[in-house]
Design a protein around this motif. Structure first.
Motif, PDB file in Angstrom:
ATOM      1  N   THR A  14     -19.785 -10.196  47.868  1.00  0.00           N
ATOM      2  CA  THR A  14     -19.041  -9.743  46.684  1.00  0.00           C
ATOM      3  C   THR A  14     -19.844  -8.806  45.781  1.00  0.00           C
ATOM      4  O   THR A  14     -19.274  -8.200  44.876  1.00  0.00           O
ATOM      5  CB  THR A  14     -18.614 -10.950  45.834  1.00  0.00           C
ATOM      6  N   GLY A  16     -21.759  -9.866  43.658  1.00  0.00           N
ATOM      7  CA  GLY A  16     -21.582 -10.526  42.375  1.00  0.00           C
ATOM      8  C   GLY A  16     -22.888 -10.965  41.741  1.00  0.00           C
ATOM      9  O   GLY A  16     -23.961 -10.919  42.360  1.00  0.00           O
ATOM     10  N   VAL A  43     -11.373 -19.073  42.703  1.00  0.00           N
ATOM     11  CA  VAL A  43     -11.234 -17.629  42.513  1.00  0.00           C
ATOM     12  C   VAL A  43     -10.165 -17.378  41.455  1.00  0.00           C
ATOM     13  O   VAL A  43      -8.998 -17.736  41.642  1.00  0.00           O
ATOM     14  CB  VAL A  43     -10.872 -16.925  43.834  1.00  0.00           C
ATOM     15  N   ILE A  45      -7.926 -15.276  40.234  1.00  0.00           N
ATOM     16  CA  ILE A  45      -7.125 -14.067  40.384  1.00  0.00           C
ATOM     17  C   ILE A  45      -6.022 -14.040  39.330  1.00  0.00           C
ATOM     18  O   ILE A  45      -5.583 -15.076  38.825  1.00  0.00           O
ATOM     19  CB  ILE A  45      -6.522 -13.940  41.797  1.00  0.00           C
ATOM     20  N   HIS A  53      -8.181 -16.913  35.175  1.00  0.00           N
ATOM     21  CA  HIS A  53      -9.263 -17.058  34.198  1.00  0.00           C
ATOM     22  C   HIS A  53      -8.930 -18.107  33.139  1.00  0.00           C
ATOM     23  O   HIS A  53      -9.830 -18.693  32.532  1.00  0.00           O
ATOM     24  CB  HIS A  53      -9.559 -15.708  33.532  1.00  0.00           C
ATOM     25  N   LEU A  68     -15.314 -17.648  40.722  1.00  0.00           N
ATOM     26  CA  LEU A  68     -15.458 -16.204  40.905  1.00  0.00           C
ATOM     27  C   LEU A  68     -14.585 -15.534  39.856  1.00  0.00           C
ATOM     28  O   LEU A  68     -13.353 -15.671  39.887  1.00  0.00           O
ATOM     29  CB  LEU A  68     -15.024 -15.804  42.311  1.00  0.00           C
ATOM     30  N   VAL A  69     -15.207 -14.840  38.918  1.00  0.00           N
ATOM     31  CA  VAL A  69     -14.480 -14.318  37.763  1.00  0.00           C
ATOM     32  C   VAL A  69     -14.808 -12.848  37.543  1.00  0.00           C
ATOM     33  O   VAL A  69     -15.832 -12.342  38.004  1.00  0.00           O
ATOM     34  CB  VAL A  69     -14.826 -15.111  36.485  1.00  0.00           C
ATOM     35  N   SER A  70     -13.921 -12.178  36.797  1.00  0.00           N
ATOM     36  CA  SER A  70     -14.190 -10.795  36.405  1.00  0.00           C
ATOM     37  C   SER A  70     -14.333 -10.657  34.900  1.00  0.00           C
ATOM     38  O   SER A  70     -14.552  -9.551  34.395  1.00  0.00           O
ATOM     39  CB  SER A  70     -13.080  -9.867  36.910  1.00  0.00           C
ATOM     40  N   ARG A  77     -20.591 -19.554  37.112  1.00  0.00           N
ATOM     41  CA  ARG A  77     -19.714 -18.414  37.339  1.00  0.00           C
ATOM     42  C   ARG A  77     -20.404 -17.366  38.209  1.00  0.00           C
ATOM     43  O   ARG A  77     -21.605 -17.124  38.075  1.00  0.00           O
ATOM     44  CB  ARG A  77     -19.283 -17.779  36.015  1.00  0.00           C
ATOM     45  N   ASP A  82     -13.731  -7.352  39.985  1.00  0.00           N
ATOM     46  CA  ASP A  82     -12.347  -7.805  40.093  1.00  0.00           C
ATOM     47  C   ASP A  82     -12.311  -9.022  41.011  1.00  0.00           C
ATOM     48  O   ASP A  82     -12.818  -8.960  42.134  1.00  0.00           O
ATOM     49  CB  ASP A  82     -11.448  -6.700  40.633  1.00  0.00           C
ATOM     50  N   ALA A  83     -11.728 -10.116  40.551  1.00  0.00           N
ATOM     51  CA  ALA A  83     -11.766 -11.366  41.310  1.00  0.00           C
ATOM     52  C   ALA A  83     -10.998 -11.259  42.637  1.00  0.00           C
ATOM     53  O   ALA A  83     -11.443 -11.784  43.665  1.00  0.00           O
ATOM     54  CB  ALA A  83     -11.208 -12.508  40.471  1.00  0.00           C
TER      55      ALA A  83
END
Length: 462
Positions: A14, A16, A43, A45, A53, A68-70, A77, A82-83
């Motif tokens: 990712t 990330g 995730v 989304i 979120h 998994l966050v944006s 985290r 973008d998730a």
């Protein structure tokens, strides 16, 4: 059992940034904060109705190892741009590392049941991973692929669409060795305008096929040539057909339908196989034969395939038969509430026509077939012959578009017509009795599953 992913693998896939993540392994992936397992990655989304979120803290409290966050701050985290793109990146990593034999399935009708038939025969031969439910869209496919265990021997993924250019990215993500198209019928008709348009959109699956891969096509529909042309244009060199059509590579012969079973002889390459299914329906036989063709390509022995399919049954919402109440005089409920278009509605009514009521009446509860565009009234009215041939003595209709069928059938056959399933529920419940045979069929958006639940609650216990 090896971990699904290490934390390092997720970060590499990712690109990330880990913030306060203590877990070193990820063993499951979910987008639902209510369904979180130990060492799970949640995730976050953003969908049409919910933003994941908003549920990160709940997921972590329910046991998720990380989210998994944006956006947002806090421990545990993995932050990405973008998730959903991050989920796709994990899916790509899963596909890259896999050495499994992978199948992609699409089609206007029968894709979920065909996917389940393929899963059934694969599971008889080795460790298999398959899409659950109808997780077949822009988030469902990457989620199912991201869950793909590295040691799986077989994988089967369903791909759906409601508009052009939706199948292509899913197929390019899955990269199947075999692409199956079940049939072409007027589903989501308003987005395409013609059956040819639907066929060309389904043919997008060819663009994700692995080099040297095979296309498996149902030969029993008028758009076969469109699919053959699209396959040739995509450079597909191996095409396998199945169905009742003369000349099909896997030809269905001597088809016989009983109340609870189906029998057929299947001819392939000069050999004949006796297929027995524990579920009725011409369409169910076709779905099973698609699985036979795929299994042959995977190198699975016919005896293993036929034995597996003998135990294959209909899925909830897709023809599952429920016998409710006393054994001597039950209410028999056929649940077809998940989806409907003119082809699947006609097929379901044909199966219902071969069924007898245990000691009462035959009753059909039919809901709108959605997304048919300007042809909707015509296609609903055209169901009249199939309804009459089914032997349904009382017909309950739900939805605005069903007005066309109500008019075609007339008041003597239509017991009631309402605009919503909620309005119909009590009307139906007050009319049903033990001994009746009831079929419920309509598009998922009509909400007939709620009527199925209420019938089960009322009649399940004698």
């Amino acid at each position: 059992m090896p971990a699904l992913y290490t934390l390092d693998a997720v970060l590499a896939a990712t690109r990330g940034r880990a913030e306060g993540v203590t877990a070193r392994e990820i063993n499951s992936i979910s987008i639902d904060s209510r369904e979180i397992g130990t060492d799970a990655l949640f995730v976050a989304i953003k969908g049409d109705r919910f933003d994941g979120h908003d549920f990160v803290d709940t997921a972590l409290a329910n046991g998720a190892a990380a989210a998994l966050v944006s956006r947002g701050e806090g421990p545990s985290r993995i932050v990405v741009a973008d998730a959903l793109d991050g989920l796709r990146d994990i899916a790509k990593a899963a596909r890259t590392r896999s050495r499994a034999f992978i199948v992609g399935v699409t089609g206007s009708v029968g894709k979920t049941t065909t996917k389940e038939a393929i899963r059934t025969v694969f599971e008889a031969a080795g460790k298999t991973h398959a899409s659950i439910k109808s997780f077949n869209n822009h988030w469902g496919v990457p989620l199912m692929l991201a869950r793909f265990p590295e040691d799986a021997q077989f994988g089967v993924f369903e791909m759906g669409m409601s508009a052009p250019d939706e199948i292509r990215p899913l197929a390019q993500l899955v990269r199947p060795h075999v692409a199956v198209i079940t049939t072409i019928a007027p589903a989501h008709f308003e987005a395409f305008g013609s059956l040819e348009g639907i066929a060309r959109a389904k043919a997008e699956i060819f663009e994700g096929l692995e080099p040297g891969g095979t296309v498996v096509l149902n030969a029993d529909h008028a758009q076969l040539n469109v699919l053959l042309e699209a396959a040739a244009a995509a450079g597909v060199s191996r095409i396998v057909t199945y169905g009742e059509a003369r000349g099909a590579d896997w030809q269905i012969l001597d088809l016989q339908l009983a109340a609870d079973k189906s029998f057929a002889t299947i001819e392939h390459d000069g050999e004949r196989h006796a297929l027995v299914l524990n579920v009725p329906g011409r369409h169910m036989v076709a779905n099973a034969v698609a699985a036979m063709a795929v299994a042959h390509l995977a190198g699975i022995e016919p005896s293993v395939v036929l034995r597996a399919l003998a135990g294959f049954g209909a899925q909830p919402g897709r023809g599952q038969k429920l016998v409710l109440g006393p054994k001597t005089k039950p209410l028999v409920l056929t649940d077809e509430s998940y989806n409907a278009n003119s082809a699947s509605m006609t097929a379901a009514l044909e199966v219902f026509g071969g069924q007898d009521a245990p000691g009462g009446r035959k009753i059909a509860i039919l809901g709108d077939m959605l997304e048919l565009g300007p042809t909707s009234d015509q296609l609903h009215a055209a169901l009249k012959p199939a309804v009459l041939a089914s032997g349904a003595e009382r017909v309950y209709l739900v939805g605005k578009s069903m007005a066309a069928l109500a008019s075609a059938l007339g008041d003597s056959r239509v017991a009631a017509h309402t605009l919503t399933a909620a309005d119909m529920a009590d009307i139906v419940l007050n009319d049903l009795a033990y001994g009746d045979a009831v079929m419920v069929k309509g598009s998922n958006g009509v909400g007939l599953a709620g009527i199925v639940d209420k019938i089960r609650l009322r009649f399940e216990h004698s």
